[in-house]
Scaffold this motif. Structure first.
Motif, mmCIF file in Angstrom:
data_model
loop_
_atom_site.group_PDB
_atom_site.id
_atom_site.type_symbol
_atom_site.label_atom_id
_atom_site.label_comp_id
_atom_site.label_asym_id
_atom_site.label_seq_id
_atom_site.Cartn_x
_atom_site.Cartn_y
_atom_site.Cartn_z
ATOM 1 N N GLY A 169 13.234 -58.655 2.970
ATOM 2 C CA GLY A 169 12.298 -59.651 3.476
ATOM 3 C C GLY A 169 12.802 -61.070 3.269
ATOM 4 N N GLU A 181 5.511 -67.906 0.256
ATOM 5 C CA GLU A 181 4.823 -67.162 1.305
ATOM 6 C C GLU A 181 5.783 -66.279 2.093
ATOM 7 O OE1 GLU A 181 3.023 -69.799 4.164
ATOM 8 O OE2 GLU A 181 4.933 -70.592 4.853
ATOM 9 N N PHE A 182 5.209 -65.205 2.602
ATOM 10 C CA PHE A 182 5.956 -64.245 3.400
ATOM 11 C C PHE A 182 6.340 -64.855 4.740
ATOM 12 C CE2 PHE A 182 7.171 -60.245 5.156
ATOM 13 C CZ PHE A 182 6.704 -60.228 6.450
ATOM 14 N N TYR A 236 8.095 -57.154 10.565
ATOM 15 C CA TYR A 236 6.825 -57.845 10.365
ATOM 16 C C TYR A 236 7.098 -59.337 10.259
ATOM 17 C CZ TYR A 236 4.729 -53.327 9.336
ATOM 18 O OH TYR A 236 4.278 -52.038 9.430
ATOM 19 N N ALA A 250 5.121 -63.369 9.685
ATOM 20 C CA ALA A 250 3.946 -64.197 9.442
ATOM 21 C C ALA A 250 3.478 -64.771 10.776
ATOM 22 C CB ALA A 250 4.293 -65.326 8.481
ATOM 23 N N TYR A 281 5.188 -54.403 1.599
ATOM 24 C CA TYR A 281 4.147 -55.330 1.142
ATOM 25 C C TYR A 281 4.456 -56.725 1.651
ATOM 26 C CZ TYR A 281 2.718 -51.771 -2.249
ATOM 27 O OH TYR A 281 2.274 -50.622 -2.839
ATOM 28 N N TYR A 282 3.401 -57.488 1.924
ATOM 29 C CA TYR A 282 3.571 -58.891 2.246
ATOM 30 C C TYR A 282 3.712 -59.737 0.982
ATOM 31 C CZ TYR A 282 2.034 -57.995 7.069
ATOM 32 O OH TYR A 282 1.933 -57.558 8.365
ATOM 33 N N SER A 283 3.279 -59.191 -0.144
ATOM 34 C CA SER A 283 3.151 -59.962 -1.377
ATOM 35 C C SER A 283 4.485 -60.104 -2.096
ATOM 36 C CB SER A 283 2.141 -59.278 -2.291
ATOM 37 O OG SER A 283 2.081 -59.937 -3.541
#
Length: 123
Positions: free
Chosen positions: A35, A46-47, A58, A60, A104-106
């Motif tokens: 990512g 932030e993602f 994916y 944002a 995960y986005y986190s």
């Protein structure tokens, strides 16, 4: 252990483009979730974008249609192509890898991080 090294940041005018690279060692980029995150001064990390193990991507909402994540398995490198850059894209951009198979986005879920590369977009 996975080592990640980012490159490609710099100063660009609004509307311009940059391509960030993340060279990985220790695991192949196709065998681990990869990512991109960013952190602007005074803000939380932030993602931005990610590749899952199945090859899904994916993004944002703030970068959809402008940024593209890709990978070169032969070079074991992940890229982030950034087009139509805006001043609000200014941040330190980090490459990250997640050992588990669930996306995960986190950011705290990610296990390995690069040192970051600065992207500055002038208006």
């Amino acid at each position: 252990q996975v080592q990640l090294v980012e490159s490609g940041g710099g100063l660009v005018q609004a509307g311009g483009s940059l391509r960030l690279s993340c060279a990985a060692s220790g695991r192949t980029v196709s065998s681990i979730i990869m990512g991109w995150f960013r952190q602007a001064p005074g803000k939380e990390r932030e993602f931005v974008a990610a590749f899952t193990l199945s090859g899904n991507t994916y993004y944002a909402d703030s970068v959809k249609g402008r940024f593209t994540i890709s990978r070169d398995n032969a070079k074991n490198t992940v890229y982030l192509q950034m087009n139509s850059l805006k001043p609000e894209d200014t941040a330190v951009y980090y490459c990250a890898a997640l050992r588990g198979g669930i996306f995960y986005y986190s950011s705290p879920k990610y296990d390995y991080w690069g040192q970051g590369t600065q992207v500055t977009v002038s208006s």
